[in-house]
Scaffold this motif. Sequence first.
Motif, PDB file in Angstrom:
ATOM      1  N   MET A   1       0.852  -1.199   0.000  1.00 51.37           N
ATOM      2  CA  MET A   1       0.000   0.000   0.000  1.00 51.37           C
ATOM      3  C   MET A   1       0.882   1.242   0.000  1.00 51.37           C
ATOM      4  SD  MET A   1      -2.945   1.090   2.741  1.00 51.37           S
ATOM      5  CE  MET A   1      -4.004  -0.222   2.231  1.00 51.37           C
ATOM      6  N   THR A   2       0.467   2.244  -0.735  1.00 40.95           N
ATOM      7  CA  THR A   2       1.233   3.480  -0.826  1.00 40.95           C
ATOM      8  C   THR A   2       1.270   4.177   0.531  1.00 40.95           C
ATOM      9  OG1 THR A   2       0.544   3.735  -3.118  1.00 40.95           O
ATOM     10  CG2 THR A   2       1.431   5.682  -2.016  1.00 40.95           C
ATOM     11  N   THR A   3       2.477   4.601   0.910  1.00 39.30           N
ATOM     12  CA  THR A   3       2.632   5.292   2.191  1.00 39.30           C
ATOM     13  C   THR A   3       2.013   6.681   2.118  1.00 39.30           C
ATOM     14  OG1 THR A   3       4.682   4.114   2.624  1.00 39.30           O
ATOM     15  CG2 THR A   3       4.300   6.129   3.892  1.00 39.30           C
ATOM     16  N   ILE A   4       1.293   7.088   3.173  1.00 36.09           N
ATOM     17  CA  ILE A   4       0.665   8.402   3.242  1.00 36.09           C
ATOM     18  C   ILE A   4       1.466   9.286   4.196  1.00 36.09           C
ATOM     19  CG2 ILE A   4      -1.404   9.644   3.988  1.00 36.09           C
ATOM     20  CD1 ILE A   4      -3.046   7.246   3.167  1.00 36.09           C
ATOM     21  N   ASP A   5       1.733  10.504   3.772  1.00 37.94           N
ATOM     22  CA  ASP A   5       2.393  11.472   4.647  1.00 37.94           C
ATOM     23  C   ASP A   5       1.403  11.915   5.717  1.00 37.94           C
ATOM     24  OD1 ASP A   5       3.679  13.493   5.921  1.00 37.94           O
ATOM     25  OD2 ASP A   5       4.037  14.720   4.123  1.00 37.94           O
ATOM     26  N   ILE A  13      -1.874   5.910   8.671  1.00 42.50           N
ATOM     27  CA  ILE A  13      -1.798   4.483   8.359  1.00 42.50           C
ATOM     28  C   ILE A  13      -1.631   3.707   9.661  1.00 42.50           C
ATOM     29  CG2 ILE A  13      -0.409   2.664   7.297  1.00 42.50           C
ATOM     30  CD1 ILE A  13      -2.065   4.172   5.334  1.00 42.50           C
ATOM     31  N   GLU A  14      -2.489   2.720   9.873  1.00 44.94           N
ATOM     32  CA  GLU A  14      -2.325   1.815  11.010  1.00 44.94           C
ATOM     33  C   GLU A  14      -2.138   0.393  10.494  1.00 44.94           C
ATOM     34  OE1 GLU A  14      -5.038   2.023  14.222  1.00 44.94           O
ATOM     35  OE2 GLU A  14      -4.859   4.200  14.478  1.00 44.94           O
ATOM     36  N   ARG A  15      -1.448  -0.406  11.296  1.00 40.41           N
ATOM     37  CA  ARG A  15      -1.133  -1.772  10.914  1.00 40.41           C
ATOM     38  C   ARG A  15      -1.608  -2.736  11.988  1.00 40.41           C
ATOM     39  NH1 ARG A  15       2.606   1.802   9.861  1.00 40.41           N
ATOM     40  NH2 ARG A  15       3.469   1.970   7.717  1.00 40.41           N
ATOM     41  N   LEU A  21      -4.223  -0.212   6.876  1.00 38.79           N
ATOM     42  CA  LEU A  21      -5.416   0.498   6.425  1.00 38.79           C
ATOM     43  C   LEU A  21      -5.260   1.978   6.733  1.00 38.79           C
ATOM     44  CD1 LEU A  21      -8.498  -1.674   7.529  1.00 38.79           C
ATOM     45  CD2 LEU A  21      -7.709  -1.276   5.194  1.00 38.79           C
ATOM     46  N   PRO A  22      -5.811   2.846   5.870  1.00 43.35           N
ATOM     47  CA  PRO A  22      -5.840   4.271   6.205  1.00 43.35           C
ATOM     48  C   PRO A  22      -6.970   4.547   7.195  1.00 43.35           C
ATOM     49  CG  PRO A  22      -6.849   3.920   4.068  1.00 43.35           C
ATOM     50  CD  PRO A  22      -6.334   2.587   4.521  1.00 43.35           C
TER      51      PRO A  22
END
Length: 474
Positions: A1-5, A13-15, A21-22
């Motif tokens: 998944m693309t990293t979000i700033d 982003i949590e894992r 998931l965003p």
Amino acid sequence: MTTIDQQNSEFRIERDSMGELPIPNSAYYGIQTVRAIENFPISGIKPLPTYVDACVIIKKATALTNSELSCIPADIARAIVQAADEVLSGKMRDQFVVDIYQAGAGTSHHMNINEVLSNRALEILGDRKGNYQRVSPNDHVNYGQSTNDVIPTAIRIGGLLALAHTLYPALEEAIASLNNKAIEFQDIVKSGRTHLQDAVPVRLGESFRAWAQILIEHQNRLKLAAEDLTKLGLGGSAAGTGLNTHPQYSDRVAQILSELLSHSLKPAPHLMAAMQSMAPFVNVSGALRNLAQDCVKISHDLRLMDSGPKTGLKEIQLPPVQPGSSIMPGKYNPVMAEMTSMVCFQVMGYDNAIAFAAQAGQLELNVMMPLIAYNLIHSIEILGNTINALTKRCIQGITANSDRCLAYAEGSLALVTALNTHIGYLNAAAVAKESLETGKSLRQIVLERGLMSAEELAKVLNLEQMSAMPTSNP
């Protein structure tokens, strides 16, 4: 998944163990709550506020306990406690979003609670939401706990809170109001009715006093059943063995909960049994069902006694609270009594569902607890709100039609019952039959047949004496 700033985005982003998931940055809930939202778009019904309170109080007590026992850092515990207090004061209530029909045992709701408290604790500590290495929903907020012991404890505490705040006060006021009406109507004689047929005369006041006594007895049954809710399985952890808990945890957390709730709570004698069996909830629900059944009976009695105004009994007048028809002007319906019956039918249905859910557990866990939690607490609260509304909007404003009550009592063929011991059952039956066929009064027929003197008859057919309740010896 693309990293979000995360600094410049509306999302973080949590894992978890399943991936990333965003999460909206504004949300205090986290990734497991989002998965539950996606998985369970079922009813749109969110957890009851009382149930949320119960869960958050548990988290406050566990944080205090685990800090005291040096199981989690004191600064993290203080932040969790502050977050819990904020929720209990009414903040962040829109963050508890998981549908009541959800993952078995209530894991989704439980993690929703853990995530909200964790993320708010992070803010309190000057950190950012989602940095669970600093404050973890699992490792800190949930230290020494499991859904399997937290949720049955939350049902217990939620039930006790709902009873104390809603149903018990409503019953107290209803009982007092019914007794007040009993005093007001004590000298009014009316016809009794059995099988919806004429029966011997009774006092209108005693009808209200009987209803008060019925509610007193239900209140006693409820309080006895609710004693089961004071024995907590908290500390049993996943399967009742207390894995990953401090040896003093279950005793200490019960003491702290007792202090927070001003209620005497204690660990169950066998934690595994307390986590497996839903019997305490079935017991309380059964007491609620029993109360609901008599509330239906009382509400139906009120409707019958107020029926009319021209073609019914109309022995009493229920206060009109709203127009009763969209087409018939001047019509007023017994809407508070009607509403009472509908709510009571719902409580009976909830009780049936609780019974099915309670027997559906297997081995070390009952996975149907979310259903039991909602149905039990909701039953207590809607029944309490209903009794409160019926009392204030109906019972307290009832007036009596004393002339109509007396007319029915004097015209009842059942008065002949008082003659049994004087002229015999068969003679009394013959008098009643002739009265019905000819329209003559009972007094006239008895005198015509020479069965009793006028003086004797006047004593025997004294309505006040016939309707007086026996005096019990202390």
